[in-house]
Design an enzyme around this catalytic site. Structure first.
Site, PDB file in Angstrom:
ATOM      1  N   HIS A  80       0.811  -1.218   0.000  1.00 15.64           N
ATOM      2  CA  HIS A  80       0.000   0.000   0.000  1.00 15.64           C
ATOM      3  C   HIS A  80       0.843   1.267   0.000  1.00 15.64           C
ATOM      4  O   HIS A  80       0.337   2.358   0.207  1.00 15.64           O
ATOM      5  CB  HIS A  80      -0.968   0.007   1.194  1.00 15.64           C
ATOM      6  CG  HIS A  80      -0.345  -0.415   2.489  1.00 15.64           C
ATOM      7  ND1 HIS A  80      -0.833  -1.446   3.245  1.00 15.64           N
ATOM      8  CD2 HIS A  80       0.753   0.035   3.144  1.00 15.64           C
ATOM      9  CE1 HIS A  80      -0.086  -1.616   4.315  1.00 15.64           C
ATOM     10  NE2 HIS A  80       0.879  -0.715   4.283  1.00 15.64           N
ATOM     11  N   TYR A 104      17.541   2.813   2.851  1.00 13.51           N
ATOM     12  CA  TYR A 104      17.815   2.183   1.560  1.00 13.51           C
ATOM     13  C   TYR A 104      18.944   2.880   0.815  1.00 13.51           C
ATOM     14  O   TYR A 104      19.407   2.376  -0.214  1.00 13.51           O
ATOM     15  CB  TYR A 104      16.578   2.208   0.654  1.00 13.51           C
ATOM     16  CG  TYR A 104      15.318   1.641   1.266  1.00 13.51           C
ATOM     17  CD1 TYR A 104      15.377   0.616   2.204  1.00 13.51           C
ATOM     18  CD2 TYR A 104      14.077   2.135   0.905  1.00 13.51           C
ATOM     19  CE1 TYR A 104      14.225   0.114   2.767  1.00 13.51           C
ATOM     20  CE2 TYR A 104      12.913   1.625   1.456  1.00 13.51           C
ATOM     21  CZ  TYR A 104      12.988   0.621   2.392  1.00 13.51           C
ATOM     22  OH  TYR A 104      11.847   0.115   2.949  1.00 13.51           O
TER      23      TYR A 104
END
Length: 453
Positions: free
Chosen positions: A171, A257
């Site tokens: 989502h 990340y």
């Protein structure tokens, strides 16, 4: 139109309830069977009671079954959902605490970085067992809808090594879409987006308000002027400023990340907000998980009471699962962003990796929009993660400790913080701490250790 849906990891009470309420809101689905399976009999009983009450109150013909026998739950299921977290909080704690000893500071640790890679090792070992059962007892036209993280690695393993038709669902794109609309000060349904990349590193490469294209400068000004987003999303805003494109994931997710924002402990506070874990707090999601792990037990009577409300009062969510099943079964088309094997979907990422990009669903299946080319900087950050994912998936499938260590070594944030010797020692420590969930490494406990020195 009767069919059987099996949910692996159905003991995630709140999430399972939401997914099932969405599905049961489709009128044509009232006669389906929903088979729940989990390793926790207690959680399984709790969610089964909620769903049975929902079905009874709404006068549906839906059959709800529950069993700890996974294979029995899967037998005959056309659709399967996977929502598991292998190792639970106990393993999750070591995903965060052990890397932190070596200077690897994570907020979430569920996608890549040291924690996400080890989470993938645990999850893939289980995923291959799920896939074996699916191949053996489900009909040939089955579809696995994977909600489990690390999304790309789990989906990659299921498709390439599990031999199961799989789509990964998240989502993140919807949440970012909602946030962009809020920053612009307009309703979400007036904003259209094209988002493409890899899961949790997906990029809004085209944003339109009532057909008018929103460029970087307008979007950047909107975020910088917003009283909350300007202080909660500092990493995302900085990346938007430099790359020219906004990323799907939260400040805490995105910061781990990349190699630039969490590598110096003293500078991390400059990039995060501590008013909520998702904005970058060290170990924030672990703290949140610990605090909320038993919330559904204390709130269970309330949830059971809420199940007495008819489904006509349920506001269907924008989770993809129910909309995909509705499109496949009824032919009513649905547009969303899905995790699939790349092929030709994104031209400047490898064909074998798992990408998240726009697609349409109807009776003919999930059909991706092909030929998307990412902006070069966006593609570069995705490529770095894809290389790590490929090594990590293969290591999980083969039990190759050396390859696992190389995957961690090449992780952007780990590589910005650790020496090779530290990576080897960190992985050895994590393998020992998580041995009970890593059967693929049981026969090779010491392989590659000497190379650390």
């Amino acid at each position: 139109m009767p069919f059987k849906l099996a949910i692996i990891g159905a003991g995630s009470v709140g999430f399972t309830r939401k997914l099932c309420a969405d599905i049961l809101s489709v009128p044509e689905f009232e006669g389906i069977e929903i088979a729940l399976t989990d390793i926790s009999p207690q959680n399984l009983d709790m969610i089964a009671r909620i769903l049975r009450r929902t079905v009874e109150v709404s006068g549906l013909k839906t059959r709800i079954t529950a069993t700890t026998d996974r294979r029995r739950a899967l037998e005959g299921a056309k659709y399967i959902m996977n929502t598991v977290r292998i190792g639970g909080v106990e393993a999750f704690e070591t995903d965060i605490s052990i890397p932190l000893k070596y200077g690897v500071d994570q907020c979430v640790g569920d996608t890549i970085c040291a924690g996400g890679i080890m989470y993938g090792q645990r999850g893939i070992a289980a995923m291959l067992d799920f896939c074996r059962d699916i191949r053996e007892v489900c009909p040939p036209d089955h579809l696995l809808l994977n909600y489990a993280n690390p999304m790309a690695m789990m989906t990659w393993a299921a498709i390439e090594h599990g031999g199961v038709n799989t789509v990964g669902l998240c989502h993140g794109v919807q949440n970012g879409h909602r946030q962009i609309a809020a920053a612009l000060g307009v309703p979400m349904d007036e904003v259209d987006i094209v988002c493409s990349g890899i899961n949790h590193q997906t990029w809004y490469i085209d944003i339109r308000h009532k057909g008018r294209k929103i460029g970087r400068d307008e979007l950047l000004a909107a975020f910088e002027a917003h009283p909350l987003f300007s202080r909660q999303e500092k990493v995302r805003i900085d990346v938007l400023r430099r790359f020219g494109f906004y990323s799907t994931e939260s400040n805490g997710h995105l910061s781990e990340y990349l190699p630039w924002y969490r590598k110096r402990r003293e500078e991390i506070p400059d990039w995060i907000s501590t008013d909520d874990w998702i904005h970058g707090e060290t170990g924030g999601y672990l703290r949140h998980t610990r605090e909320s792990r038993n919330w559904f037990e204390t709130e269970y009577p309330t949830m059971l009471k809420e199940a007495e409300r008819p489904l006509s009062e349920w506001k269907r969510t924008d989770e993809h699962a129910s909309h995909i099943l509705e499109a496949l079964e009824t032919g009513r088309p649905y547009r969303g962003h899905f995790n699939v094997r790349n092929g030709g979907t994104i031209t400047n990422l490898p064909a074998d990796c798992i990408v998240e990009s726009p697609g349409w669903v109807d009776r003919f299946g999930i059909n991706m929009v092909e030929g998307v080319t990412l902006p070069l900087a966006c593609a570069a950050t995705c490529q770095a993660s894809v290389d790590v994912q490929r090594m990590a998936v293969r290591a999980a499938v083969t039990g190759d400790v050396d390859l696992l260590k190389l995957a961690v070594l090449h992780d952007p944030l780990v590589g910005a913080v650790c020496t090779p010797a530290e990576v080897w020692a960190m992985v050895d420590e994590m393998l020992a701490a998580q041995a009970q969930w890593l059967p693929q490494y049981a026969s090779r406990p010491g392989r590659g250790r000497a190379a650390a020195h």
